[in-house]
Write a protein that holds these residues in place. Structure first.
Motif, PDB file in Angstrom:
ATOM      1  N   GLY A 131       0.811  -1.219   0.000  1.00 51.75           N
ATOM      2  CA  GLY A 131       0.000   0.000   0.000  1.00 51.75           C
ATOM      3  C   GLY A 131       0.834   1.255   0.000  1.00 51.75           C
ATOM      4  N   SER A 132       2.117   1.110  -0.226  1.00 57.09           N
ATOM      5  CA  SER A 132       2.983   2.293  -0.183  1.00 57.09           C
ATOM      6  C   SER A 132       2.899   3.057  -1.491  1.00 57.09           C
ATOM      7  CB  SER A 132       4.426   1.879   0.101  1.00 57.09           C
ATOM      8  OG  SER A 132       4.508   1.370   1.408  1.00 57.09           O
ATOM      9  N   ILE A 133       1.923   3.910  -1.565  1.00 58.19           N
ATOM     10  CA  ILE A 133       1.709   4.684  -2.783  1.00 58.19           C
ATOM     11  C   ILE A 133       1.817   6.150  -2.406  1.00 58.19           C
ATOM     12  CG2 ILE A 133       0.031   5.242  -4.590  1.00 58.19           C
ATOM     13  CD1 ILE A 133      -1.175   2.402  -3.983  1.00 58.19           C
ATOM     14  N   SER A 134       2.700   6.865  -3.046  1.00 59.92           N
ATOM     15  CA  SER A 134       2.871   8.252  -2.625  1.00 59.92           C
ATOM     16  C   SER A 134       3.104   9.160  -3.814  1.00 59.92           C
ATOM     17  CB  SER A 134       4.050   8.367  -1.668  1.00 59.92           C
ATOM     18  OG  SER A 134       5.239   8.348  -2.406  1.00 59.92           O
ATOM     19  N   ALA A 135       2.950  10.435  -3.560  1.00 58.00           N
ATOM     20  CA  ALA A 135       3.195  11.444  -4.589  1.00 58.00           C
ATOM     21  C   ALA A 135       3.957  12.587  -3.938  1.00 58.00           C
ATOM     22  CB  ALA A 135       1.877  11.944  -5.153  1.00 58.00           C
ATOM     23  N   PRO A 136       4.951  13.115  -4.635  1.00 58.87           N
ATOM     24  CA  PRO A 136       5.683  14.251  -4.057  1.00 58.87           C
ATOM     25  C   PRO A 136       4.781  15.476  -3.873  1.00 58.87           C
ATOM     26  CG  PRO A 136       6.845  13.306  -5.935  1.00 58.87           C
ATOM     27  CD  PRO A 136       5.491  12.696  -5.918  1.00 58.87           C
ATOM     28  N   SER A 137       3.588  15.417  -4.407  1.00 58.12           N
ATOM     29  CA  SER A 137       2.708  16.575  -4.261  1.00 58.12           C
ATOM     30  C   SER A 137       2.179  16.700  -2.840  1.00 58.12           C
ATOM     31  CB  SER A 137       1.538  16.456  -5.237  1.00 58.12           C
ATOM     32  OG  SER A 137       0.899  15.213  -5.072  1.00 58.12           O
ATOM     33  N   TYR A 138       2.484  15.718  -1.999  1.00 61.38           N
ATOM     34  CA  TYR A 138       2.016  15.815  -0.614  1.00 61.38           C
ATOM     35  C   TYR A 138       3.125  16.380   0.298  1.00 61.38           C
ATOM     36  CZ  TYR A 138      -0.219  14.722   3.784  1.00 61.38           C
ATOM     37  OH  TYR A 138      -0.763  14.847   5.032  1.00 61.38           O
ATOM     38  N   ALA A 139       4.118  15.561   0.586  1.00 65.72           N
ATOM     39  CA  ALA A 139       5.131  16.003   1.558  1.00 65.72           C
ATOM     40  C   ALA A 139       6.027  17.111   0.996  1.00 65.72           C
ATOM     41  CB  ALA A 139       5.979  14.817   2.009  1.00 65.72           C
ATOM     42  N   GLN A 140       6.022  17.292  -0.328  1.00 63.96           N
ATOM     43  CA  GLN A 140       6.838  18.352  -0.914  1.00 63.96           C
ATOM     44  C   GLN A 140       5.980  19.532  -1.346  1.00 63.96           C
ATOM     45  OE1 GLN A 140       7.706  14.920  -1.563  1.00 63.96           O
ATOM     46  NE2 GLN A 140       9.089  15.499   0.081  1.00 63.96           N
ATOM     47  N   CYS A 141       4.716  19.472  -1.060  1.00 67.11           N
ATOM     48  CA  CYS A 141       3.877  20.544  -1.597  1.00 67.11           C
ATOM     49  C   CYS A 141       2.721  20.895  -0.667  1.00 67.11           C
ATOM     50  CB  CYS A 141       3.390  20.142  -2.981  1.00 67.11           C
ATOM     51  SG  CYS A 141       2.758  21.534  -3.917  1.00 67.11           S
ATOM     52  N   LYS A 142       1.569  20.255  -0.865  1.00 66.48           N
ATOM     53  CA  LYS A 142       0.393  20.760  -0.165  1.00 66.48           C
ATOM     54  C   LYS A 142       0.095  20.064   1.151  1.00 66.48           C
ATOM     55  CE  LYS A 142      -2.627  18.353  -3.481  1.00 66.48           C
ATOM     56  NZ  LYS A 142      -3.090  17.108  -2.962  1.00 66.48           N
ATOM     57  N   GLY A 143       0.912  19.117   1.566  1.00 62.57           N
ATOM     58  CA  GLY A 143       0.638  18.350   2.774  1.00 62.57           C
ATOM     59  C   GLY A 143       0.346  19.188   4.018  1.00 62.57           C
ATOM     60  N   PRO A 144       1.221  20.146   4.370  1.00 59.83           N
ATOM     61  CA  PRO A 144       0.984  20.919   5.596  1.00 59.83           C
ATOM     62  C   PRO A 144      -0.384  21.601   5.600  1.00 59.83           C
ATOM     63  CG  PRO A 144       3.180  21.342   4.743  1.00 59.83           C
ATOM     64  CD  PRO A 144       2.476  20.518   3.706  1.00 59.83           C
ATOM     65  N   ARG A 145      -0.771  22.072   4.449  1.00 55.30           N
ATOM     66  CA  ARG A 145      -2.042  22.753   4.329  1.00 55.30           C
ATOM     67  C   ARG A 145      -3.200  21.799   4.605  1.00 55.30           C
ATOM     68  NH1 ARG A 145      -3.884  24.047  -1.676  1.00 55.30           N
ATOM     69  NH2 ARG A 145      -4.873  22.017  -1.449  1.00 55.30           N
ATOM     70  N   GLU A 146      -3.101  20.613   4.041  1.00 54.26           N
ATOM     71  CA  GLU A 146      -4.167  19.639   4.229  1.00 54.26           C
ATOM     72  C   GLU A 146      -4.301  19.286   5.708  1.00 54.26           C
ATOM     73  OE1 GLU A 146      -6.208  18.463   1.461  1.00 54.26           O
ATOM     74  OE2 GLU A 146      -5.186  20.315   0.910  1.00 54.26           O
ATOM     75  N   VAL A 147      -3.165  19.031   6.339  1.00 53.76           N
ATOM     76  CA  VAL A 147      -3.183  18.639   7.753  1.00 53.76           C
ATOM     77  C   VAL A 147      -3.736  19.777   8.610  1.00 53.76           C
ATOM     78  CG1 VAL A 147      -1.728  17.974   9.705  1.00 53.76           C
ATOM     79  CG2 VAL A 147      -1.331  16.979   7.443  1.00 53.76           C
ATOM     80  N   ALA A 148      -3.311  20.992   8.304  1.00 49.24           N
ATOM     81  CA  ALA A 148      -3.770  22.143   9.091  1.00 49.24           C
ATOM     82  C   ALA A 148      -5.280  22.333   8.959  1.00 49.24           C
ATOM     83  CB  ALA A 148      -3.042  23.407   8.648  1.00 49.24           C
ATOM     84  N   PHE A 149      -5.793  22.184   7.753  1.00 50.44           N
ATOM     85  CA  PHE A 149      -7.227  22.405   7.563  1.00 50.44           C
ATOM     86  C   PHE A 149      -8.041  21.235   8.110  1.00 50.44           C
ATOM     87  CE2 PHE A 149      -8.429  26.351   5.409  1.00 50.44           C
ATOM     88  CZ  PHE A 149      -7.175  26.928   5.325  1.00 50.44           C
ATOM     89  N   ILE A 150      -7.485  20.033   8.037  1.00 54.59           N
ATOM     90  CA  ILE A 150      -8.185  18.889   8.642  1.00 54.59           C
ATOM     91  C   ILE A 150      -8.256  19.112  10.153  1.00 54.59           C
ATOM     92  CG2 ILE A 150      -8.000  16.423   9.164  1.00 54.59           C
ATOM     93  CD1 ILE A 150      -6.805  16.110   6.298  1.00 54.59           C
ATOM     94  N   ALA A 151      -7.150  19.587  10.732  1.00 56.51           N
ATOM     95  CA  ALA A 151      -7.128  19.823  12.177  1.00 56.51           C
ATOM     96  C   ALA A 151      -8.125  20.912  12.567  1.00 56.51           C
ATOM     97  CB  ALA A 151      -5.722  20.213  12.624  1.00 56.51           C
ATOM     98  N   THR A 152      -8.312  21.872  11.708  1.00 49.71           N
ATOM     99  CA  THR A 152      -9.173  23.010  12.049  1.00 49.71           C
ATOM    100  C   THR A 152     -10.632  22.772  11.660  1.00 49.71           C
ATOM    101  OG1 THR A 152      -7.241  24.353  11.512  1.00 49.71           O
ATOM    102  CG2 THR A 152      -9.306  25.525  11.932  1.00 49.71           C
ATOM    103  N   TYR A 153     -10.828  22.333  10.425  1.00 53.16           N
ATOM    104  CA  TYR A 153     -12.195  22.218   9.903  1.00 53.16           C
ATOM    105  C   TYR A 153     -12.651  20.768   9.722  1.00 53.16           C
ATOM    106  CZ  TYR A 153     -11.593  27.165   8.826  1.00 53.16           C
ATOM    107  OH  TYR A 153     -11.368  28.508   8.912  1.00 53.16           O
ATOM    108  N   GLY A 154     -11.757  19.835  10.000  1.00 54.26           N
ATOM    109  CA  GLY A 154     -12.105  18.434   9.811  1.00 54.26           C
ATOM    110  C   GLY A 154     -12.147  18.019   8.354  1.00 54.26           C
TER     111      GLY A 154
END
Lengths: 177, 767, 338
Positions: free
Chosen positions: B170-193
C-alpha cells in the motif's frame, strides 16, 4: 467598421496563453510568434509598479508598413485589419523596417507574416484566438465604430494608452491602465 | 568514492537538434508558389474529441482538434467545464507540444551491462513486462511484497496503484504531498475536519478581499483561480499580497506587504490580535461554530502589530489597516491557503494560523470565502478484496508524522536507505510521471536510496532524469493518445469529465491502464482488472450515473446538480465539523493529543550569512515544473530560467544583466549549470529568485538540457515538519560564483593537495 | 529604475534581440546605386555644359561602370529578398509611396537610359573595333559589320539601328537632361529608402537624401578621378571631390545636431555615434579615413605635392561604402520600443 483591441493591464498576468494560442491557431512555426508579452517595472523596492502587456500588430490607422510595401502585398481589409498577401510578398523587408512595434517577421517560407486579428475567426463570428483563450479575460475585441460594442464602452469608460504614440501611426490596440 | 550499483545512464546525442532558432529563411527560388500552405484548415474536416488536460494537476476539460490527416491542430477549453470555464491556460493550449516532442520515450528500455559499462537496450513490451513481473515476484519472496513502493503523479497512477495494492503493498505516494500541499491539508483537517484538496474551494469570484501569503496566483497558472482572481479585480475586490518578492499578484494588489522571509506566522498572529482586540471578528460565527476562542484570545493577546513589526518589518499601521480591510469584507474574505506550503518546517502551524484567521473572518462555508465543494462518486466494478497488509508506509517512521493523511514520498525515499532501527527497507520502486531527482529535495539522499534498491521501473512520457537510474523504462503515451479514469474532482457542482484519445499513440508508447492490466495479468492478478478494454470500465461507470461513454464522447463534461442547496453554510444553520469537538477548532485538540502546539507559535528561522542570499524559487505561468520544460511550444515561450537579483546586490557583486553565474549553497553544493542574471527591483536585497523546473541534466532532453539552473539540487538543508513530515525547502542560502567552477575545480584540487588543512578550515567556516 | 523587457514570445529571427533583417546586400546595393548615380550625373553634366571633350572618361567610360554597378546592384537586391521567386511582383506594380518600388522603377529607367547613352557613344568606345574571339565575332555579326569607310572601322548591320544612333547623337543633350534628373533621383533615393522608415529613428531624417546623394556624387567623382587619363580631368575631379566632402561633412554635422534636438528616441539613436557602440567605427572609417584624410591628400596634391590620386580615391570609396553599411546596421538597432 473599425476593429480594435483593448487589453486590461490591471488584469493581465502575462501568462502567454495568447502567444501559444496564436501559434496553434495560425500554425506558426516553432521559434516565431505574432504576439508577445512585455513587462515594465518602475520604481525602487519596495515602491514598485509593474505593467504587463500582451502586444501584437497594432493594425494602425496610419500604416507605414502598407505605405512602404513595393508590391501591395501589405494591404488593409475591411475593418482596418492590416494583412499580407503571401503570393505578392517578395520578402524585401521594407514593411519590417517600417513597423515601430517590430510586429512583423520573416516567415521561414520567405514571406512576411504578422497578426491578422484572426480574420478567419472574426468571419465566423468568433473572437481572435488570443482573446478567446485569455484566462484573465483581460482582452476585448470588437468594432470601435459601433458605440454599443463592448470595446467602445470600455475604451471610453477607462483610461487608455497606446504604445509609441510618438511614432504617429494611430495604433488600434488600447491598453487600459 | 564508492562505486554505485546503478550508474546514471546518459544517452548523449550528437549535437543538439537544430529546431527552433536554426530555421534559417529558405532562399528557395524554386517552387515557392507551391509552398504556401493555407494556414487555416477547412472547418468541416476538423474533428474534436474530449479530453482533460494532464499538463498540470488542475485537470481542465477541453477539446482536442484534429484535421482529417490526424494532425493535432489545437486544444481548447470545454465551455461546460468548471475547472477551465472554456479557457485553457498556456500550458494546456501548448499541450500539443507534449505529443509532438520528438525527445519522448519511444520504446521500452532495459538496463544491461557489458564490459563494465551500463546501457539501455530496446525491448519489446512483453519482454519488459515479463522482467518486471519476475523481479517484483522475486523481491516479494526474498523480502516482503510490502517493500515495493509506487511514486505517482498523474491520472495513470490509479491503475498502477490498484495493481500494487492487489500485489500486496500500500505504499503509494506522490511528491505533491510532503513536498507541496501536505501541511495545508493537515492544518485544515485539524481546524475544519476537512482538507482542501484540488481544486481548492476558494470562492474567489465572489470575494471582497483576497489575502495571498506566498501564493502567486497568476504565476502559478491554477486556471480556475486565475480566472476568478481576474473576476474579483473586475468586481473591485481588495487584494493583499504578502511576499518578499514583487510577484505578479503583488502588482495587482492594493496592499503589498514585502515581508521579511520566514516570519509569516508573526504577521498572521498580529492580524488575529488586531481582529480580536478591535472585535472585528464574526461573533455569531465564532460562538456557534468554533472551539477554543478564549484560548486563542489569550494566545494572541501580546502578539501586537508592534511586536510583529520587529519581526516582519511590516509597519504596525499597515498590519492594522490590512486587518481592518479583510474584516470589513468578511465573510467574503479569503486568506488563501496557497498550495506549495513546505517552506520552513513549521508549515503546518503556519497554515493552522491561516485556517484560524479564516475562521475569525467567518469565511469557511460562506459566499466569497470557502464554498462547500461536492464530488461525484463513481462505482467500481467488482474485484476481489485487496490482501491485508501487515506494514504500511507509517511503519518506516515509528511514532512519527501521525497526523499525515497520505504517504510521504520523501519518507519512502528515506526508508529505502537501510538503517539499524528499521526492520526492513524498501527494495523496489515503481515511479510514474514523477521525476524524483528534482521533486524530492536533497538529491544526494535520493540517489543513495536509488542505489540501495534491488529494482526500479520508471514509467514516463519523457526521458526525465529519473529514467536514467531505472532498470526498466516504460514509455507511456501522452494524455492526448489515451483513455484514463473519469475525472470526478469536486467543485461547486459535482461533475464528470472524459479523456479519450484524439490520436493513436505515437512510437511504441502505451497508456497506463494497458500497462497496469498487462502487469496484473503477468503477476496472476487479472481478476483485479475485470475488463478487456478500459472503454468497458468507463461505459459501465457512466451507465451507473445515467450517462454513457457514447454521450460523454460527444459532450466531454457533464455537470450534475447538487442534491441539496448547501454550497454555503446558511446563516444560523447547524453544521457539524469532522473534528474531535465537532466544531471548527481554533484550538486544535488533535495537535494537543499528539503533543504539538494546539495554537500556532512564531519561531525564528536562520537568516543568510553575509554574502549569502535566501534561495527563493517559484513558478512561471507557462511551465509546470520540469514536466514542460522540454515541450517545444512552451519552451518557445520560456526556454530558461533567470536569476532575479536586486540591483544593489548586483552592484556589490558587479553583475550585469544576462551574465552567467553559478550558485553555491551553504553546504558547498555548486550548481551544475550556470544561470543568467536578471537585475530587477522585483526582488529584495536578501534573496534571489528563480523559476523551478529548469537546469535539466539528461542529455536526451535536447531542448532543455543545461538550460538554466535547477534550484532543487541546491536544496540540501531540508527542514522536516515534525507534525506531518513535510520537507521545508526555503531555508537554503546561496552565493554567486562568477567563473566556471569546473575550471576553478582543477585549480582547487591542485591547491588542496598542497595545503589540504587550509581548505578544510574554509569549508568548516562556510558550514 | 525602469526595466522594460519582453518576457515571452517574439524570439523572431532577424527581429530580436535587435532588428537585423537587412544584412550586407542592402548597404552594398545602396553604395552601388549611389556610385552609379554619381557616375551618370557627371557624364550628363559635362555633356549639358558642353565639356564632353575635356571629360572623356566621365562621359564615355563612367557610364560603362555605372551600368555594371546597376546590374550588380539589382542582383544584390534580389539576393536580399526572402521570397525571391516572387521578384516579378516588384515590376507589376507601381507604388509611388513606397521608396522600394520607385527605386526599382528608377533603376529600370536608369538602366534603359544608361544603355541608350552607351549606345550613342558605341562607335567612340569601340573605335577600330576588331574582335579577336571568333565566337564573339559571330555573335556581334548579327548587329555589326566591318566598315572601313568611317573613322571607327565598323558600322551597324541594320538601318533602323543606324537611324536610332543618329537620333540619340543628335538629341544627346536631351538625353543628358533625362539622365541627370534620373541620377539625382537615384542618388537621393538611396537615402530616402532609409529615411522613409519612420520606425527607425536613426534613419528618419530628411537630410539623409541629400547626404546620400552627396556621398554618391563624391564616390562617383573619386572613381572618375582614379580612372581619368588626363591630368586636367583628374584635377577637376579632385577639386569637385573636395567641395563634395565639405558639403558632406556639413550634412553629417547637421544630421547629428538634428537628432540631438529631436525626440528622445532620436537622441538615443545619435548616441550610438556619440559615445555608443558605433562611435569608433563611424568616426574613423567614414569621417577620418573616408572624408578628412582624402580631402587633405587632395589639397596637398593640388598644392603640387606628389600624391598618387588612387590613394584618396580608394579612401573615399571605402568611406562611402562603410557609411552605408554602418547606417544600415545602426539604423536597424534603433527602435521605438524595447
Amino acid at each position: 467598421m473599425r476593429y480594435a483591441m483593448a487589453i486590461d493591464t490591471k488584469k493581465c498576468v502575462g501568462c502567454s496563453d495568447c502567444v501559444v494560442a496564436c501559434q496553434t491557431e495560425n500554425n506558426i512555426p516553432i521559434g516565431y510568434s505574432r504576439d508577445w508579452i512585455t513587462e515594465t517595472v518602475e520604481g525602487i523596492y519596495p515602491g514598485l509598479h509593474l505593467e504587463i502587456r500582451s502586444e501584437r500588430c497594432n493594425h494602425c490607422e496610419n500604416t507605414p508598413c502598407v505605405r512602404t510595401c513595393p508590391t501591395g502585398a501589405s494591404h488593409i481589409i475591411e475593418g482596418g485589419i492590416v494583412k499580407v498577401n503571401h503570393e505578392e510578398c517578395i520578402g524585401c523587408g521594407a514593411c519590417i523596417q517600417s513597423c515601430p512595434y517590430d510586429a512583423r517577421y520573416s516567415h521561414p517560407e520567405g514571406y512576411v507574416d504578422k497578426c491578422t486579428f484572426c480574420d478567419h475567426r472574426i468571419n465566423n463570428g468568433q473572437d481572435p484566438a488570443c482573446v478567446s483563450v485569455c484566462p484573465t479575460h483581460c482582452m476585448y475585441f470588437g468594432d470601435l465604430d459601433d458605440p454599443n460594442s463592448e470595446i467602445s464602452k470600455i475604451v471610453s469608460a477607462r483610461k487608455v494608452k497606446v504604445l509609441a504614440p510618438e511614432a504617429g501611426t494611430k495604433p488600434q490596440i488600447f491598453y487600459l491602465v | 568514492m564508492k562505486t554505485t550499483r546503478r550508474d546514471f545512464i546518459k544517452i548523449s546525442s550528437m549535437g543538439v537538434g537544430g529546431l527552433a532558432l536554426s530555421a534559417s529563411p529558405v532562399l528557395g527560388w524554386v517552387p515557392g508558389f507551391l509552398k504556401i500552405d493555407d494556414v487555416i484548415p477547412d472547418d468541416s474536416k476538423v474533428k474534436r474529441t474530449p479530453t482533460y488536460c494532464e499538463i498540470c494537476f488542475w485537470k481542465c476539460a477541453g477539446w482536442t482538434y484534429t484535421d482529417e490527416k490526424g494532425k493535432i491542430l489545437k486544444i481548447v477549453g470545454n465551455d461546460d467545464d468548471q475547472h477551465s470555464n472554456g479557457r485553457f491556460c498556456p500550458r494546456g493550449t501548448g499541450g500539443v507540444g507534449m505529443y509532438n516532442d520528438e525527445d519522448r520515450l519511444k520504446t521500452p528500455l532495459i538496463r544491461e551491462e557489458k564490459d563494465g559499462k551500463q546501457y539501455f537496450r530496446e525491448a519489446s513490451w512483453d519482454e519488459a513486462l515479463d522482467l518486471i513481473s519476475k523481479r517484483l515476484t522475486e523481491i516479494g519472496e526474498e523480502y516482503t511484497r510490502e517493500c515495493i513502493a509506487l511514486f505517482t503523479h498523474g491520472s495513470g497512477g490509479k491503475f498502477l496503484g490498484n495493481v500494487l495494492k492487489a500485489f500486496g503493498s500500500g505504499s503509494i505516494s506522490a511528491p505533491s504531498y510532503a513536498q507541496c500541499k501536505g501541511p495545508r491539508e493537515v492544518a485544515f483537517i485539524a481546524t475544519y475536519g476537512k482538507g482542501l484538496s484540488s481544486p481548492e474551494p476558494t470562492d474567489i469570484r465572489n470575494t471582497r478581499c483576497l489575502v495571498l501569503i506566498g501564493s502567486h496566483i497568476g504565476e502559478n497558472m491554477h486556471n480556475g483561480q486565475v480566472q476568478e482572481m481576474s473576476e474579483a479585480i473586475d468586481n473591485g475586490a481588495t487584494i493583499i499580497t504578502v511576499d518578499p518578492r514583487y510577484s505578479t499578484a503583488a502588482s495587482k494588489s492594493k496592499y503589498w506587504l514585502p515581508i521579511k522571509p520566514a516570519t509569516d506566522i508573526a504577521l498572521l498572529l498580529a492580524w488575529m490580535n488586531v481582529i480580536i482586540k478591535e472585535e472585528l471578528y464574526d461573533k455569531e460565527y465564532i460562538e456557534k461554530y468554533t472551539f477554543g476562542f478564549e484560548q486563542l484570545k489569550n494566545h494572541v493577546k501580546n502578539k501586537t502589530p508592534e511586536w510583529a513589526y520587529g519581526i516582519t518589518t511590516i509597519k504596525p499601521d499597515v498590519i492594522r489597516k490590512t486587518a481592518r480591510e479583510m474584516a470589513g469584507a468578511a465573510p467574503a474574505a479569503i486568506v488563501h491557503p496557497g498550495r506549495h506550503t513546505t517552506w520552513y518546517g513549521d508549515d503546518t502551524q503556519r497554515l493552522r494560523a491561516v485556517a484560524v484567521l479564516n475562521a475569525l473572518l467567518g469565511s469557511w462555508g460562506r459566499k466569497g470565502g470557502f464554498y462547500m465543494s461536492e464530488k461525484l462518486h463513481l462505482k467500481n466494478m467488482n474485484t476481489p478484496e485487496y490482501p491485508k497488509m501487515k506494514h504500511t508506509w507509517r511503519d518506516a517512521h515509528p511514532g512519527k508524522y501521525m497526523l499525515a493523511d497520505l504517504a510521504l514520498a520523501s519518507g519512502i525515499c528515506d526508508a529505502t536507505i537501510p538503517s539499524v532501527d528499521r526492520e526492513c527497507s524498501y527494495k523496489a520502486w515503481i515511479v510514474n510521471g514523477s521525476n524524483l531527482l528534482t521533486t524530492i529535495p536533497n538529491r544526494k539522499n535520493t540517489i543513495e536510496a536509488i542505489n540501495n534498491l534491488e529494482f526500479m521501473v520508471v514509467i514516463d512520457t519523457m526521458p526525465a532524469e529519473i529514467t536514467g537510474y531505472a532498470d526498466v523504462v516504460l514509455p507511456e503515451c501522452t494524455y492526448l493518445e489515451r483513455y484514463d479514469m473519469l475525472r470526478t474532482s469536486k467543485h461547486r457542482k459535482p461533475s464528470v469529465a472524459l479523456r479519450m484519445p484524439a490520436v493513436e499513440p505515437k512510437y511504441n508508447s502505451k497508456p497506463d491502464w494497458w500497462i497496469a492490466k498487462q502487469l496484473a495479468e503477468k503477476l496472476g492478478l487479472g481478476d483485479y482488472v475485470p475488463y478487456n478494454d478500459i472503454t468497458e470500465l468507463l461505459d459501465w461507470q457512466l451507465k451507473q450515473i445515467g450517462s454513457s461513454l457514447e454521450e460523454m464522447q460527444k459532450i466531454g463534461v457533464k455537470n450534475i446538480d447538487r442534491e441539496y442547496n448547501d454550497l454555503y453554510i446558511l446563516q444560523g444553520e447547524e453544521h457539524e465539523f469532522n473534528t474531535n469537538t465537532g466544531k471548527i477548532e481554533l484550538y486544535a485538540t488533535s495537535f494537543q493529543q499528539e503533543g504539538f502546539d494546539p495554537l500556532p507559535n512564531y519561531t525564528a528561522h536562520p537568516e543568510p550569512l553575509p554574502g549569502f542570499y535566501r534561495l527563493n524559487y517559484g513558478r512561471a505561468p507557462m511551465h509546470t515544473f520540469g514536466r514542460t520544460t522540454n515541450n517545444p511550444n512552451l519552451t518557445d515561450l520560456m526556454d530558461e530560467n533567470k536569476l532575479w537579483v536586486n540591483p544593489k546586490v548586483a552592484k556589490e557583486w558587479d553583475l550585469s544583466n544576462n551574465q552567467e553565474v553559478w550558485l553555491e549553497n551553504q553546504d558547498g553544493v555548486v550548481s551544475t549549470f550556470p544561470i543568467k542574471v536578471r537585475i530587477t527591483e522585483r526582488i529584495g536585497k536578501h534573496s534571489v529568485y528563480l523559476v523551478h523546473g529548469f537546469g535539466r541534466f539528461d542529455k536526451r532532453l535536447k531542448r532543455s538540457y543545461g538550460k538554466g539552473l535547477d534550484d532543487s539540487e541546491l536544496i540540501t538543508n531540508v527542514m522536516v515538519d515534525p507534525i506531518m513530515g513535510g520537507t521545508g525547502m526555503r531555508g537554503n542560502f546561496v552565493t554567486f560564483i562568477t567563473e566556471d567552477p569546473k575550471l576553478k575545480l582543477v585549480g582547487n584540487k591542485a591547491r588542496k593537495r598542497n595545503k589540504s588543512g587550509n581548505s578544510a578550515k574554509i569549508n568548516n567556516k562556510q558550514a | 529604475m525602469r526595466e522594460e523587457i519582453i518576457t515571452s514570445g517574439r524570439m523572431n529571427p532577424g527581429i530580436d534581440p535587435y532588428l537585423h533583417i537587412w544584412h550586407w546586400e542592402i548597404p552594398l546595393y545602396l553604395f552601388l546605386g549611389g556610385l552609379a548615380a554619381g557616375l551618370l550625373f557627371f557624364a550628363a553634366y559635362f555633356v549639358i555644359t558642353g565639356k564632353d571633350k575635356q571629360f572623356p572618361t566621365a562621359v564615355k567610360y563612367g557610364p560603362i561602370i555605372a551600368l555594371v554597378t546597376i546590374v550588380i546592384g539589382l542582383i544584390v537586391l534580389i539576393l536580399d529578398l526572402k521570397h525571391p521567386a516572387y521578384f516579378w511582383q516588384l515590376l507589376t506594380t507601381v507604388r509611388f509611396v513606397s521608396p522600394m518600388s520607385w527605386g526599382a522603377w528608377t533603376l529600370v529607367f536608369m538602366s534603359i537610359v544608361n544603355v541608350v547613352w552607351l549606345f550613342s557613344y558605341a562607335k567612340d568606345i569601340f573605335k577600330g573595333y576588331k574582335c579577336r574571339f571568333k565566337f564573339v565575332l559571330k555573335l556581334t555579326k548579327i548587329l555589326v559589320k566591318e566598315d572601313s569607310s568611317n573613322e571607327y572601322g565598323w558600322e551597324w548591320q541594320h538601318k533602323l539601328i543606324k537611324r536610332f544612333e543618329i537620333y540619340t547623337q543628335d538629341k544627346r543633350k536631351a538625353w543628358a537632361w533625362v539622365m541627370i534628373v534620373l541620377a539625382v533621383i537615384l542618388g537621393v533615393y538611396t537615402g530616402i529608402l532609409l529615411s522613409a522608415f519612420n520606425a527607425r529613428p536613426l534613419w528618419n531624417t530628411s537630410i539623409l537624401g541629400p547626404l546620400f546623394l552627396t556621398s554618391g556624387l563624391s564616390t562617383g567623382a573619386a572613381l572618375l578621378m582614379i580612372l581619368s587619363k588626363t591630368h586636367s580631368e583628374k584635377h577637376a575631379f579632385s577639386r569637385i571631390d573636395i567641395l563634395l566632402i565639405v558639403i558632406e561633412l556639413f550634412f553629417i554635422v547637421h544630421m547629428f545636431m538634428g537628432f540631438l534636438a529631436g525626440s528622445e528616441v532620436k537622441a538615443e539613436a545619435a548616441h550610438y555615434f556619440l559615445g555608443g557602440e558605433f562611435t569608433v567605427v563611424f568616426w574613423i572609417n567614414v569621417v577620418i579615413i573616408g572624408l578628412i584624410i582624402p580631402a587633405v591628400l587632395e589639397i596637398l596634391e593640388l598644392l603640387k605635392f606628389k600624391i598618387p590620386v588612387i590613394v584618396p580615391g580608394i579612401l573615399i570609396l571605402w568611406g562611402g561604402m562603410m557609411f552605408r553599411f554602418i547606417m544600415v546596421d545602426a539604423g536597424q538597432i534603433t527602435r521605438f520600443l524595447y
